[in-house]
Design a protein around this motif. Structure first.
Motif, PDB file in Angstrom:
ATOM      1  N   THR A  41       5.121  22.537  12.905  1.00  0.00           N
ATOM      2  CA  THR A  41       5.149  23.129  11.569  1.00  0.00           C
ATOM      3  C   THR A  41       5.084  24.646  11.706  1.00  0.00           C
ATOM      4  N   ASP A  42       5.199  25.345  10.597  1.00  0.00           N
ATOM      5  CA  ASP A  42       5.040  26.800  10.598  1.00  0.00           C
ATOM      6  C   ASP A  42       3.611  27.200  10.939  1.00  0.00           C
ATOM      7  N   TYR A  43       2.668  26.281  10.830  1.00  0.00           N
ATOM      8  CA  TYR A  43       1.256  26.568  11.069  1.00  0.00           C
ATOM      9  C   TYR A  43       0.806  26.225  12.485  1.00  0.00           C
ATOM     10  N   LYS A  69      -1.605  26.427  18.505  1.00  0.00           N
ATOM     11  CA  LYS A  69      -1.155  27.543  17.681  1.00  0.00           C
ATOM     12  C   LYS A  69      -0.641  28.661  18.575  1.00  0.00           C
TER      13      LYS A  69
END
Length: 170
Positions: A41-43, A69
């Motif tokens: 995901t973007d996160y 991350k």
């Protein structure tokens, strides 16, 4: 969302190599194999894996959840942070952390380990040193579950790990 199969080596240990395990039987090398899913995901990236001991050493199972991350995504330098949780069933924990009745000593009592959950946090990354060459590095610390840490063969609950490597892509 990506689905697949994942494997993880379980290296075991030689009982004569540790002062707390001397006189016990060795724990054998085996492989965990099972379904895995990855969701980017973007996160960040979320991973889940369910592993089964296919080598028959512990006949145990593990479930692992991990979050990764990207911290730095430069052209030459990359750095990731990660955290995760792993649940190990009683067969897994008892094989690696248990002490059988025939493995006791005046300094080591019998111990049967139940299922438990361990936590892990770390960083890893790479640095490009040429067109197809990279220095790889990482460090992590695992906090053992109560069932693991209370074993008479465990010296410390916090288990640090670090590595440094070199990769050449062909």
């Amino acid at each position: 969302l990506r689905f697949g199969m994942a494997t993880q080596a379980r290296f075991g240990w030689d009982a004569d190599d540790g002062k707390l395990t001397r006189g016990m039987r060795n724990r054998d090398f085996t492989l965990d194999l099972g379904p895995a899913v990855r969701w980017q995901t973007d996160y960040g990236t979320f991973n889940a894996q369910w592993g089964f001991d296919v080598g028959g050493a512990s006949n145990g199972q593990t479930v692992e959840l991990q979050y990764i991350k990207n911290i730095i995504r430069g052209h030459k330098f990359k750095l990731n942070g990660s955290m995760g949780v792993s649940w190990n069933n009683s067969k897994f924990n008892n094989y690696y952390f248990g002490v059988g009745a025939n493995e006791t000593s005046p300094f080591r009592s019998a111990y049967s380990a139940g299922s438990g959950t361990e936590f892990k946090v770390g960083v890893n990354g790479s640095y490009a040193v040429g067109k197809d060459s990279f220095v790889l590095f990482g460090t992590a610390v695992t906090r053992l579950s109560d069932e693991q840490a209370n074993s008479p063969i465990v010296e410390t609950r916090m288990q640090p790990f670090a590595y440094l490597g070199y990769s050449i892509a062909y």
